[in-house]
Design an enzyme around this catalytic site. Structure first.
Site, PDB file in Angstrom:
ATOM      1  CE  LYS A   1      -4.268   1.641   2.237  1.00 37.71           C
ATOM      2  NZ  LYS A   1      -5.080   1.828   1.043  1.00 37.71           N
TER       3      LYS A   1
ATOM      4  CG  LEU B   1      -4.401  -2.833  -0.946  1.00 36.05           C
ATOM      5  CD1 LEU B   1      -2.908  -2.609  -0.765  1.00 36.05           C
ATOM      6  CD2 LEU B   1      -5.169  -1.626  -0.451  1.00 36.05           C
TER       7      LEU B   1
HETATM    8  N1  PLP Z   1      -7.637  -1.473  -3.658  1.00 35.56           N
HETATM    9  C1  PLP Z   1      -7.009  -0.290  -3.715  1.00 35.56           C
HETATM   10  C2  PLP Z   1      -6.214   0.054  -4.925  1.00 35.56           C
HETATM   11  C3  PLP Z   1      -7.117   0.630  -2.651  1.00 35.56           C
HETATM   12  O1  PLP Z   1      -6.482   1.807  -2.715  1.00 35.56           O
HETATM   13  C4  PLP Z   1      -7.911   0.287  -1.534  1.00 35.56           C
HETATM   14  C5  PLP Z   1      -8.032   1.197  -0.387  1.00 35.56           C
HETATM   15  O2  PLP Z   1      -7.457   2.248  -0.343  1.00 35.56           O
HETATM   16  C6  PLP Z   1      -8.568  -0.954  -1.522  1.00 35.56           C
HETATM   17  C7  PLP Z   1      -8.400  -1.821  -2.607  1.00 35.56           C
HETATM   18  C8  PLP Z   1      -9.428  -1.377  -0.361  1.00 35.56           C
HETATM   19  O3  PLP Z   1      -8.642  -1.725   0.743  1.00 35.56           O
HETATM   20  P1  PLP Z   1      -9.209  -1.578   2.235  1.00 35.56           P
HETATM   21  O4  PLP Z   1     -10.454  -2.401   2.280  1.00 35.56           O
HETATM   22  O5  PLP Z   1      -8.134  -2.129   3.075  1.00 35.56           O
HETATM   23  O6  PLP Z   1      -9.481  -0.128   2.447  1.00 35.56           O
END
Ligand code: PLP
Length: 286
Positions: A150, A206
């Site tokens: 991230k 992610l």
């Molecule tokens: N995918 C991407 C590219 C993201 O930036 C995010 C969150 O910022 C997510 C998925 C969702 O992740 P989370 O559920 O941990 O917020």
């Protein structure tokens, strides 16, 4: 109202918080982040975010700025000081600054940079956007190959949101080699004949903290789940679709590339999942 923010060990009014112009987060996007939501003044899935942060740091050989307990204390103090009932806590850790610009990583003893601030979002759990559902467009996924980390390299996702806005939509789903990867800031799902379909975990997306919780809750509710690659055309023919993220929970999707899904309103399974997720999150918040 002036927020209290946290920067490199100090709680300060937001207009007094400063970082070095040589900080590698600023110069090289050499930084990772987390966003944790707050409901009823409590943190949702703090542990999940702390564990993913540790993983992001490890993958990039970055030093942790503090312990998990200290992080929790900082989150809680900011939520309290800023009177956040519903909102978000943004956390960023950078490789710090050794007082110059260089592609080579600085000495491993260089102190990491750490910044946290809150975002007040009254009505987050009951947002009009979630009641209306989101319209998405598809765009090419041209991001780097380690989307499981991230990092703060958010220029392309930000451009994707602008492309969506220009097209009269709310967000974009990214497509690589013919298959949907994820949304600009969320994980993507469609539902056909009662089965929830989403891309499996890999370095291509992610590993959403909300994704993990929602899939677990869906399984507990006896819903069918298929983790597999899917095309944007399959999603356009779906009965429903939705996205998940810490900042929007479960967000129904009602249109993809101008094609309306179902009757163009949030679908029953997406709505149910949102309810279950919010209920469960409130119960386990700390
Ligand atoms: N995918 C991407 C590219 C993201 O930036 C995010 C969150 O910022 C997510 C998925 C969702 O992740 P989370 O559920 O941990 O917020």
């Amino acid at each position: 109202m002036m927020r209290t923010v946290y920067v490199n060990g100090e709680y300060l009014p937001e207009d007094e918080a400063k970082i070095s112009i040589f900080d590698r987060g600023f110069l090289m996007a050499d930084a990772v982040y987390e966003v944790t939501s707050v409901l009823d003044g409590k943190l949702i899935d703090f542990d999940g975010h702390a564990v993913r942060l540790e993983r992001s740091l490890r993958e990039l050989d970055m030093t942790a700025p503090c312990t998990k307990d200290e992080l929790l204390e900082i989150h809680r103090k900011l939520v309290e000081e800023n009177g956040i009932v519903e909102g978000l806590v943004y956390l960023q850790v950078t490789r710090g600054s050794d007082g110059d610009r260089d592609f080579v990583f600085p000495d491993p003893d260089t102190k990491p940079g750490i910044v946290l601030f809150t975002q007040n979002k009254p009505g987050l759990a009951n947002s009009p956007a979630s009641q209306k559902g989101a319209k998405v467009i598809s765009i090419d996924d041209i991001r780097w190959g380690r989307r499981d980390i991230k990092t703060v390299q958010l220029l392309y996702p930000s451009m994707g949101k602008m492309m969506a806005k220009k097209a009269g939509a709310d967000d974009a789903w990214m497509v690589e080699d013919g298959y949907v990867t994820e949304g600009t800031s969320n994980n993507a799902y469609f539902i056909k004949n009662g089965t929830i379909v989403t891309r499996p975990l890999s370095n291509d997306i992610l590993h959403g903290i909300t994704r993990k919780a929602v899939l677990r809750l869906a399984e507990e509710a006896q819903m069918q789940i298929e983790e597999r690659l899917f095309t944007i055309d399959e999603a356009k023919e779906a009965d429903e679709a939705f996205t998940t993220s810490a900042s929007a929970f479960v967000m129904p999707v009602v249109e993809i590339d101008g094609v309306q899904l179902g009757d163009g309103t949030p679908g029953p399974i997406a709505k149910r999942l949102r309810e279950i997720y919010l209920d469960e999150s409130r119960k386990t918040a700390i």
